[in-house]
Motif scaffolding. Structure first.
Motif, short mmCIF file in Angstrom:
data_model
loop_
_atom_site.label_atom_id
_atom_site.label_comp_id
_atom_site.label_asym_id
_atom_site.label_seq_id
_atom_site.Cartn_x
_atom_site.Cartn_y
_atom_site.Cartn_z
N CYS A 213 17.24 -40.24 0.97
CA CYS A 213 18.70 -40.38 0.95
C CYS A 213 19.08 -41.42 -0.11
O CYS A 213 18.23 -42.21 -0.54
CB CYS A 213 19.22 -40.80 2.32
N TYR B 55 24.02 -40.08 1.18
CA TYR B 55 23.75 -38.65 1.12
C TYR B 55 22.30 -38.40 1.54
O TYR B 55 21.37 -38.93 0.93
CB TYR B 55 23.98 -38.13 -0.30
N LEU B 56 22.12 -37.62 2.59
CA LEU B 56 20.79 -37.25 3.06
C LEU B 56 20.34 -36.04 2.27
O LEU B 56 20.74 -34.91 2.55
CB LEU B 56 20.82 -36.97 4.57
N HIS B 57 19.54 -36.27 1.25
CA HIS B 57 19.12 -35.23 0.33
C HIS B 57 18.14 -34.27 1.00
O HIS B 57 18.19 -33.05 0.77
CB HIS B 57 18.48 -35.87 -0.90
N ASP B 58 17.23 -34.80 1.81
CA ASP B 58 16.23 -33.94 2.43
C ASP B 58 15.64 -34.66 3.64
O ASP B 58 15.36 -35.85 3.59
CB ASP B 58 15.12 -33.61 1.43
N LEU C 8 25.43 -34.45 3.86
CA LEU C 8 24.25 -33.63 3.54
C LEU C 8 24.69 -32.21 3.25
O LEU C 8 25.82 -31.83 3.53
CB LEU C 8 23.24 -33.65 4.70
N THR C 9 23.77 -31.44 2.69
CA THR C 9 23.97 -30.00 2.53
C THR C 9 22.91 -29.32 3.38
O THR C 9 21.72 -29.49 3.15
CB THR C 9 23.85 -29.57 1.06
N TRP D 41 22.17 -29.65 12.58
CA TRP D 41 22.93 -30.85 12.18
C TRP D 41 24.20 -31.02 13.00
O TRP D 41 24.61 -32.15 13.27
CB TRP D 41 23.21 -30.81 10.68
N TYR E 76 28.09 -27.80 3.43
CA TYR E 76 28.22 -29.22 3.12
C TYR E 76 28.79 -29.87 4.37
O TYR E 76 29.83 -29.47 4.87
CB TYR E 76 29.14 -29.46 1.92
#
Length: 186
Positions: A79, A106-109, A143-144, A153, A175
């Motif tokens: 993140c 932002y939680l990327h992964d 996040l996405t 989520w 998103y």
């Protein structure tokens, strides 16, 4: 059918495992394991190159977490600070350059190996990410969600803001964001 004795032995083995979440550093030799876990968890269209993970480690290592079970990588989370409602592109090594305009984490992964799912390990990683967001005085986590993970989520308090073509032109991803303090709902 599994015997009760076998079930008890399996539960005992699970409970005796040493589980911990640690911050990765750019000196860690963990990226090969991260890439293997990514390959195991996602279709090829979602695979990101080593340089993407290296860039996140170099630019914001405090947002890179490893979930270890008995010393082996069982999951990870990456993140970084970002602007709300501005999804990050996949497979770009320019994921985070501080601008002073960041208003969310932002939680990327976030990935947990399938054999360790259902044990609350994703929640352990998410708790670390949320704690970091609060330490950095961010009110929002974004996040996405790909591959239909928006259901997962949503159960963690995230709300879909809009749909977008993120993982492929053939599918819609979500998103999502979560207010870290309930009064902040949109």
């Amino acid at each position: 059918m599994e015997s009760l004795q076998t079930q008890r032995r399996t539960e005992k083995e699970k409970s005796s495992q040493r589980v911990r979440v640690v911050r990765m550093t750019h000196e860690d030799k963990i990226l090969s394991s991260v890439l293997q876990l990514q390959e195991h968890s996602y279709p090829e269209t979602l695979h990101e190159e080593r340089t993407v993970f290296q860039a996140m480690l170099q630019s914001f290592s405090k947002g890179c977490f490893a979930l270890e079970v008995d010393g082996a990588l069982a999951g990870y989370a990456f993140c970084f600070p970002a602007r709300r409602r501005a999804p990050k592109k996949l497979n770009t090594s320019h994921v985070y350059t501080p601008s002073g305009q960041e208003d969310c984490l932002y939680l990327h992964d976030l990935v947990v190996h399938e054999k360790f799912r259902g044990r609350g390990f994703a929640e352990k990683l998410l708790a670390q990410v949320e704690q970091l967001a609060k330490e950095l005085s961010f009110n929002w986590l974004c996040l996405t969600a790909v591959m239909g993970a928006d259901t997962f989520w949503s159960k963690k308090g995230f709300h879909t803001l809009f749909k977008l073509h993120y993982s492929s032109a053939d599918s819609f991803d979500s998103y999502m964001e979560k207010a870290l303090f309930p009064v902040l709902q949109n």
